[in-house]
Motif scaffolding. Structure first.
Motif, PDB file in Angstrom:
ATOM      1  N   ILE A   1      -1.024  11.332   3.323  1.00 32.21           N
ATOM      2  CA  ILE A   1      -1.417  10.076   2.680  1.00 32.21           C
ATOM      3  C   ILE A   1      -1.460   8.977   3.731  1.00 32.21           C
ATOM      4  CG2 ILE A   1      -0.890   8.391   0.888  1.00 32.21           C
ATOM      5  CD1 ILE A   1       0.779  10.497  -0.498  1.00 32.21           C
ATOM      6  N   GLY A   2      -2.614   8.332   3.859  1.00 28.77           N
ATOM      7  CA  GLY A   2      -2.762   7.216   4.778  1.00 28.77           C
ATOM      8  C   GLY A   2      -2.904   5.909   4.019  1.00 28.77           C
ATOM      9  N   LEU A   3      -2.111   4.909   4.416  1.00 33.26           N
ATOM     10  CA  LEU A   3      -2.185   3.597   3.778  1.00 33.26           C
ATOM     11  C   LEU A   3      -2.592   2.540   4.797  1.00 33.26           C
ATOM     12  CD1 LEU A   3       0.573   5.129   2.487  1.00 33.26           C
ATOM     13  CD2 LEU A   3       0.532   3.065   1.102  1.00 33.26           C
ATOM     14  N   ALA A   4      -3.557   1.708   4.436  1.00 35.16           N
ATOM     15  CA  ALA A   4      -3.968   0.590   5.276  1.00 35.16           C
ATOM     16  C   ALA A   4      -4.676  -0.419   4.387  1.00 35.16           C
ATOM     17  CB  ALA A   4      -4.896   1.047   6.404  1.00 35.16           C
ATOM     18  N   ALA A   5      -4.105  -1.593   4.248  1.00 33.56           N
ATOM     19  CA  ALA A   5      -4.712  -2.598   3.380  1.00 33.56           C
ATOM     20  C   ALA A   5      -6.141  -2.891   3.809  1.00 33.56           C
ATOM     21  CB  ALA A   5      -3.874  -3.875   3.385  1.00 33.56           C
ATOM     22  N   SER A   6      -6.344  -3.056   5.110  1.00 30.40           N
ATOM     23  CA  SER A   6      -7.684  -3.335   5.619  1.00 30.40           C
ATOM     24  C   SER A   6      -8.596  -2.121   5.506  1.00 30.40           C
ATOM     25  CB  SER A   6      -7.611  -3.765   7.086  1.00 30.40           C
ATOM     26  OG  SER A   6      -7.208  -2.663   7.902  1.00 30.40           O
ATOM     27  N   GLY A   7      -7.993  -0.935   5.609  1.00 30.40           N
ATOM     28  CA  GLY A   7      -8.776   0.295   5.632  1.00 30.40           C
ATOM     29  C   GLY A   7      -9.441   0.555   6.958  1.00 30.40           C
ATOM     30  N   THR A   8      -9.032  -0.197   7.981  1.00 27.55           N
ATOM     31  CA  THR A   8      -9.665  -0.061   9.297  1.00 27.55           C
ATOM     32  C   THR A   8      -8.655   0.252  10.408  1.00 27.55           C
ATOM     33  OG1 THR A   8      -9.439  -2.435   9.795  1.00 27.55           O
ATOM     34  CG2 THR A   8     -11.451  -1.727   8.646  1.00 27.55           C
ATOM     35  N   THR A   9      -7.394   0.435  10.068  1.00 25.76           N
ATOM     36  CA  THR A   9      -6.339   0.605  11.066  1.00 25.76           C
ATOM     37  C   THR A   9      -6.559   1.873  11.895  1.00 25.76           C
ATOM     38  OG1 THR A   9      -4.808  -0.491   9.554  1.00 25.76           O
ATOM     39  CG2 THR A   9      -3.855   0.755  11.383  1.00 25.76           C
TER      40      THR A   9
ATOM     41  N   ILE B   1      -8.543   6.052  -2.688  1.00 22.93           N
ATOM     42  CA  ILE B   1      -8.062   5.161  -3.748  1.00 22.93           C
ATOM     43  C   ILE B   1      -8.272   3.718  -3.292  1.00 22.93           C
ATOM     44  CG2 ILE B   1      -6.113   4.444  -5.169  1.00 22.93           C
ATOM     45  CD1 ILE B   1      -4.856   7.191  -4.650  1.00 22.93           C
ATOM     46  N   LEU B   2      -9.184   3.025  -3.925  1.00 19.76           N
ATOM     47  CA  LEU B   2      -9.437   1.620  -3.619  1.00 19.76           C
ATOM     48  C   LEU B   2      -8.625   0.749  -4.565  1.00 19.76           C
ATOM     49  CD1 LEU B   2     -10.877  -0.832  -2.376  1.00 19.76           C
ATOM     50  CD2 LEU B   2     -12.768  -0.411  -3.993  1.00 19.76           C
ATOM     51  N   LEU B   3      -7.752  -0.070  -3.995  1.00 21.37           N
ATOM     52  CA  LEU B   3      -6.980  -1.047  -4.761  1.00 21.37           C
ATOM     53  C   LEU B   3      -7.534  -2.428  -4.399  1.00 21.37           C
ATOM     54  CD1 LEU B   3      -3.400   0.407  -4.113  1.00 21.37           C
ATOM     55  CD2 LEU B   3      -4.931   0.884  -6.046  1.00 21.37           C
ATOM     56  N   GLU B   4      -8.513  -2.869  -5.141  1.00 19.12           N
ATOM     57  CA  GLU B   4      -9.235  -4.089  -4.778  1.00 19.12           C
ATOM     58  C   GLU B   4      -8.475  -5.320  -5.274  1.00 19.12           C
ATOM     59  OE1 GLU B   4     -13.803  -5.842  -4.820  1.00 19.12           O
ATOM     60  OE2 GLU B   4     -13.328  -3.970  -5.848  1.00 19.12           O
ATOM     61  N   THR B   5      -7.566  -5.806  -4.433  1.00 21.10           N
ATOM     62  CA  THR B   5      -6.701  -6.915  -4.812  1.00 21.10           C
ATOM     63  C   THR B   5      -7.237  -8.275  -4.391  1.00 21.10           C
ATOM     64  OG1 THR B   5      -5.407  -6.346  -2.835  1.00 21.10           O
ATOM     65  CG2 THR B   5      -4.554  -5.614  -4.967  1.00 21.10           C
ATOM     66  N   GLY B   6      -8.278  -8.307  -3.556  1.00 19.07           N
ATOM     67  CA  GLY B   6      -8.896  -9.577  -3.190  1.00 19.07           C
ATOM     68  C   GLY B   6      -8.059 -10.403  -2.223  1.00 19.07           C
ATOM     69  N   PRO B   7      -8.392 -11.689  -2.076  1.00 24.23           N
ATOM     70  CA  PRO B   7      -7.661 -12.557  -1.143  1.00 24.23           C
ATOM     71  C   PRO B   7      -6.200 -12.713  -1.537  1.00 24.23           C
ATOM     72  CG  PRO B   7      -9.748 -13.557  -1.796  1.00 24.23           C
ATOM     73  CD  PRO B   7      -9.528 -12.379  -2.699  1.00 24.23           C
ATOM     74  N   GLU B   8      -5.355 -12.861  -0.524  1.00 29.74           N
ATOM     75  CA  GLU B   8      -3.932 -13.051  -0.756  1.00 29.74           C
ATOM     76  C   GLU B   8      -3.605 -14.538  -0.964  1.00 29.74           C
ATOM     77  OE1 GLU B   8      -1.669 -10.830  -1.138  1.00 29.74           O
ATOM     78  OE2 GLU B   8      -2.408  -8.989  -0.217  1.00 29.74           O
ATOM     79  N   ALA B   9      -2.467 -14.795  -1.606  1.00 32.42           N
ATOM     80  CA  ALA B   9      -2.015 -16.176  -1.756  1.00 32.42           C
ATOM     81  C   ALA B   9      -1.710 -16.797  -0.404  1.00 32.42           C
ATOM     82  CB  ALA B   9      -0.776 -16.226  -2.653  1.00 32.42           C
ATOM     83  N   LEU B  10      -1.336 -15.969   0.541  1.00 32.36           N
ATOM     84  CA  LEU B  10      -1.159 -16.372   1.931  1.00 32.36           C
ATOM     85  C   LEU B  10      -2.145 -15.522   2.732  1.00 32.36           C
ATOM     86  CD1 LEU B  10       0.355 -17.914   4.158  1.00 32.36           C
ATOM     87  CD2 LEU B  10       2.066 -16.090   4.142  1.00 32.36           C
TER      88      LEU B  10
ATOM     89  N   GLY C   1      -4.211 -13.112   4.609  1.00 36.10           N
ATOM     90  CA  GLY C   1      -3.898 -12.070   5.577  1.00 36.10           C
ATOM     91  C   GLY C   1      -2.526 -11.458   5.435  1.00 36.10           C
ATOM     92  N   SER C   2      -1.659 -12.007   4.566  1.00 34.03           N
ATOM     93  CA  SER C   2      -0.312 -11.471   4.416  1.00 34.03           C
ATOM     94  C   SER C   2      -0.314 -10.398   3.337  1.00 34.03           C
ATOM     95  CB  SER C   2       0.689 -12.572   4.047  1.00 34.03           C
ATOM     96  OG  SER C   2       1.990 -12.032   3.928  1.00 34.03           O
ATOM     97  N   THR C   3      -0.588  -9.187   3.745  1.00 33.08           N
ATOM     98  CA  THR C   3      -0.704  -8.090   2.778  1.00 33.08           C
ATOM     99  C   THR C   3       0.651  -7.581   2.292  1.00 33.08           C
ATOM    100  OG1 THR C   3      -0.955  -6.551   4.636  1.00 33.08           O
ATOM    101  CG2 THR C   3      -2.968  -7.353   3.569  1.00 33.08           C
ATOM    102  N   ARG C   4       1.733  -8.245   2.687  1.00 32.10           N
ATOM    103  CA  ARG C   4       3.034  -7.937   2.093  1.00 32.10           C
ATOM    104  C   ARG C   4       3.113  -8.466   0.665  1.00 32.10           C
ATOM    105  NH1 ARG C   4       6.382 -12.547   2.382  1.00 32.10           N
ATOM    106  NH2 ARG C   4       8.270 -11.291   2.256  1.00 32.10           N
ATOM    107  N   LEU C   5       2.117  -9.257   0.257  1.00 29.40           N
ATOM    108  CA  LEU C   5       2.092  -9.815  -1.090  1.00 29.40           C
ATOM    109  C   LEU C   5       1.340  -8.882  -2.035  1.00 29.40           C
ATOM    110  CD1 LEU C   5       1.637 -13.552  -0.087  1.00 29.40           C
ATOM    111  CD2 LEU C   5       3.721 -12.443  -0.886  1.00 29.40           C
ATOM    112  N   THR C   6       0.163  -9.291  -2.552  1.00 29.98           N
ATOM    113  CA  THR C   6      -0.484  -8.519  -3.609  1.00 29.98           C
ATOM    114  C   THR C   6      -0.894  -7.120  -3.155  1.00 29.98           C
ATOM    115  OG1 THR C   6      -1.322 -10.616  -4.450  1.00 29.98           O
ATOM    116  CG2 THR C   6      -2.236  -8.627  -5.412  1.00 29.98           C
ATOM    117  N   ALA C   7      -1.465  -7.000  -1.968  1.00 34.51           N
ATOM    118  CA  ALA C   7      -1.874  -5.677  -1.486  1.00 34.51           C
ATOM    119  C   ALA C   7      -0.669  -4.753  -1.357  1.00 34.51           C
ATOM    120  CB  ALA C   7      -2.604  -5.802  -0.152  1.00 34.51           C
ATOM    121  N   GLY C   8       0.413  -5.273  -0.772  1.00 31.09           N
ATOM    122  CA  GLY C   8       1.617  -4.460  -0.631  1.00 31.09           C
ATOM    123  C   GLY C   8       2.222  -4.065  -1.967  1.00 31.09           C
TER     124      GLY C   8
END
Length: 307
Positions: A140-148, A184-193, A195-202
């Motif tokens: 299982i590979g995880l990357a919010a950007s999908g480009t890591t 699996i696409l989790l389309e969470t959109g822009p973060e409240a901060l 680029g900080s994917t520790r928020l909604t994306a995380g």
């Protein structure tokens, strides 16, 4: 991977609704940050068909007794992966040797961010080669950007070796989603901060992995009647939990459950079978015959008793 002409990932963008959040009154600020993460659940519901397929393809591999589950990620995604992985043994008694976590930058990235490590694709290839990755593995590979690069190389290496690959990303059109067997696409959109994917994306990734691993373990027979029957009672709190599980399933009092557990070296599943009338040795054999599936063992015992 991202190039100069590539569109900016949604997770890097600043949503208009989140501009100047820092100026809000403290209570309003906290509420806005909480509300922003509601998008995690919405993204999971949208991704449910893909998540179901990923669980299905993983089960085809993980039913084998020598199969393994390997997580791979960088930064926040890697730490989210580790959280899920380390709970598999205490919760489901999944053998420690059958789960691995590859973190960009190694274990030191847990205590101190190693952001540059995510670009080290070669280290991902070396780590998987060291594990002798192959057809018996789910990676299982995880990357919010999908480009890591670290994660993309891990998926390429695993897929070339015949492993089943699952990729979780938070941006549509991410290369990771095209590089795996179960995207699996989790389309969470822009973060409240921004680029900080520790928020909604995380948050969405944690829910996704919790759902994936729990569903897999349930289907592998490591849950019975909604209880963690494969848990290991290794301390006083867990021994009390084990007694409560046995008492609930067997319909007995706590003291009877405690005695049954003692007769089975604190093995919850064996204790349940003992309270149904099996001898401890027979309970162990019944479970061995069905690869530890308590439901199947109960049916076999009750079938033998009625014949």
């Amino acid at each position: 991977m991202e190039g100069s002409g590539a569109p900016r990932p949604q997770t890097e963008a600043l949503g208009a609704a989140f501009r100047n959040l820092e100026d809000l009154a403290l209570g309003d600020l906290a509420a806005a940050l909480i509300d922003s993460q509601a998008g995690a659940l919405a993204a999971l519901h949208k991704a449910l068909p893909d998540l179901e397929r990923a669980i299905s393809v993983a089960l085809e591999v993980l039913r084998a007794p020598d199969s393994r589950l390997i997580y791979c990620g960088a930064g926040t995604s890697g730490r989210v992966a580790l959280l899920d992985a380390v709970e598999l043994h205490p919760t489901f008694n999944w053998p420690s040797e059958r789960v691995h976590v590859l973190l960009a930058g190694g274990v030191q990235s847990l205590g101190e961010a190693q952001e540059g490590a995510e670009d080290d694709a070669a280290s991902a290839a070396r780590a998987l080669a060291a594990l002798d990755v192959g057809p018996r593995d789910v990676v299982i590979g995880l990357a919010a950007s999908g480009t890591t690069p670290f994660v993309l190389q891990a998926m390429a290496t695993a897929r070339a070796a015949g492993a089943t690959t699952i990729g979780i990303a938070n941006n549509p059109g991410a290369p990771l989603l095209d590089a795996v067997d179960g995207p699996i696409l989790l389309e969470t959109g822009p973060e409240a901060l921004a680029g900080s994917t520790r928020l909604t994306a995380g948050t969405s990734q944690k829910i996704c992995l919790n759902t994936f691993s729990t569903a897999v373990m349930m289907r592998l027979g490591r849950v019975y009647g909604g209880h963690m029957v494969d848990m290991r009672a290794t301390n006083a709190k867990l021994r009390k939990r084990a007694q409560a599980i046995v008492a609930d399933i067997a319909g007995c009092d706590a003291e009877t459950a405690r005695q049954a557990l003692e007769s089975c070296d604190q093995n919850v599943k064996q204790a349940i079978l003992v309270l149904k009338g099996a001898a401890p040795a027979d309970a162990a054999r019944l479970l061995d015959d069905v690869s530890g599936d308590l439901g199947a063992a109960v049916k076999a015992f009750e079938g033998n008793a009625s014949s």
